[in-house]
Design an enzyme around this catalytic site. Structure first.
Site, PDB file in Angstrom:
ATOM      1  N   ARG A 164       0.804  -1.231   0.000  1.00 58.17           N
ATOM      2  CA  ARG A 164       0.000   0.000   0.000  1.00 58.17           C
ATOM      3  C   ARG A 164       0.840   1.287   0.000  1.00 58.17           C
ATOM      4  NH1 ARG A 164      -2.975  -3.607  -0.852  1.00 58.17           N
ATOM      5  NH2 ARG A 164      -5.049  -3.956  -0.024  1.00 58.17           N
ATOM      6  N   CYS A 216     -10.751  -0.289   3.219  1.00 58.10           N
ATOM      7  CA  CYS A 216     -10.243  -0.736   4.523  1.00 58.10           C
ATOM      8  C   CYS A 216      -9.657   0.449   5.282  1.00 58.10           C
ATOM      9  CB  CYS A 216      -9.178  -1.818   4.328  1.00 58.10           C
ATOM     10  SG  CYS A 216      -9.925  -3.408   3.908  1.00 58.10           S
ATOM     11  N   GLU A 287      -4.862   2.738   6.984  1.00 58.47           N
ATOM     12  CA  GLU A 287      -4.605   2.604   5.552  1.00 58.47           C
ATOM     13  C   GLU A 287      -5.216   3.810   4.845  1.00 58.47           C
ATOM     14  OE1 GLU A 287      -6.456   1.120   2.021  1.00 58.47           O
ATOM     15  OE2 GLU A 287      -5.757  -0.862   2.681  1.00 58.47           O
TER      16      GLU A 287
END
Ligand code: EPU
Length: 294
Positions: A164, A216, A287
């Site tokens: 990520r 998320c 995130e």
């Protein structure tokens, strides 16, 4: 004169939360794009691409940001074929859905895992969005970015990919991504469609796709360790506070039920971090990109 649009974060993000930025620039052409940094400096804010706003939790109130929307840079086309790889160039403002449609129509395989992610190409690359074993960054052949000194091209070898996250060698911070060339391979249309459908139904089964969320909320803390499961075990699934809730379908999705606020979202995230720390001795990291000043 650079065109602008309403800079309300609550209208520009999928969580539908957040106050007002200084401005939101809407460049129409390359000349506008190159003028954006100067314009942001004149307006007195940090330039930040807004993309689809699908991974952003923005604070309430006034935000010292000048947003830039690359919606007009959404062209997708095949540019070359090299060593059996098909090179497809997509503007940063193209949606991932449009890119996947292009791949299906042209029998190109490699990105099927990204089906159902609501973001734009620029944002998906900048955060190395991933799903079902595919990470956006691993398919990049070349990336074009923009910073105060102008436009630059970056070859695959200069990309630093992490879970990520994507950075560039010799850059402290990732500049604004303006277009990307992906390296894909030819495949069978029916196989590509089958994989896309499978991934989509799996996603729909596990995740609250239609809800107002930013995907998320937390990163998975380690390989094989799911933030969703840890949150679920710590009792956060379905937990509500001030119009916000952790989804009862998947505990890692923070949802705005309609009248949520950034203040309530931050409180719920803090509670989640503390609960998981207390129960599992694991520190969850967000995130979702948090824009917070107050
Ligand atoms: N689980 C629970 N309770 C929950 C949620 C999940 O017990 O409330 C369990 C599941 O049953 C499963 C395990 O946790 O056994 C993993 O769950 P899941 O398969 O849903 O995957 P995930 O690790 O939670 C990751 C990505 C998703 C991506 C999916 C599919 C992160 C933080 N999440 O989710 O990405 O779509 O895999 O590949 O990396 C995103 O980045 O925004 C995102 C949604």
């Amino acid at each position: 004169m650079l065109e602008q649009m309403e800079p309300e974060l609550s209208r520009l993000t999928t969580l539908r939360i957040g106050g007002k930025a200084i401005a939101c620039l809407l460049p129409q052409n390359r000349e506008d794009l190159l003028a954006a940094h100067e314009r942001a400096a004149c307006l007195g804010g940090r330039l930040m691409p807004i993309g689809r706003g699908s991974n952003i939790l923005a604070d309430d109130g006034h935000l010292p940001l000048v947003l830039i929307s690359l919606d007009k840079f959404a062209d997708i086309r095949t540019v070359a074929e090299e060593d059996g790889q098909i090179l497809v160039r997509a503007g940063a403002g193209a949606s991932l859905a449009a890119l996947l449609r292009f791949c299906l129509q042209n029998c190109l395989t490699g990105l099927e895992g990204l089906v159902g992610i609501p973001g734009r190409v620029g944002g998906a690359c900048a955060m190395n969005a991933g799903s079902f074993g595919v990470e956006t960054g691993e398919k990049i052949w070349q990336m074009e970015t923009l910073d105060e000194s102008g436009a630059s091209l970056h070859a695959r070898a200069s990309l630093q990919l992490r879970y990520r996250a994507l950075n560039l060698q010799n850059y402290k911070q990732l500049p604004i991504v303006t277009s990307v060339i992906f390296a894909l391979t030819r495949g069978s249309k029916s196989d590509i469609l089958r994989r896309m459908n499978l991934n989509y139904f799996e996603k729909k089964f596990r995740q609250p796709l239609g809800a107002w969320s930013a995907g998320c909320a937390f990163k998975n803390p380690a390989k094989g360790l799911s933030a969703g499961r840890l949150l679920d075990d710590a009792g956060l699934k379905g937990k509500k506070l001030g119009g916000m809730t952790f989804s009862s379908k998947h505990a890692n999705f923070l949802i705005n039920e309609g009248n949520g606020s950034a203040a309530a979202a931050f409180e719920l995230l803090d509670l989640a971090v503390a609960s998981v720390q207390a129960k599992h001795d694991v520190r969850l990291e967000p995130e979702v990109r948090i824009l917070r000043w107050h």
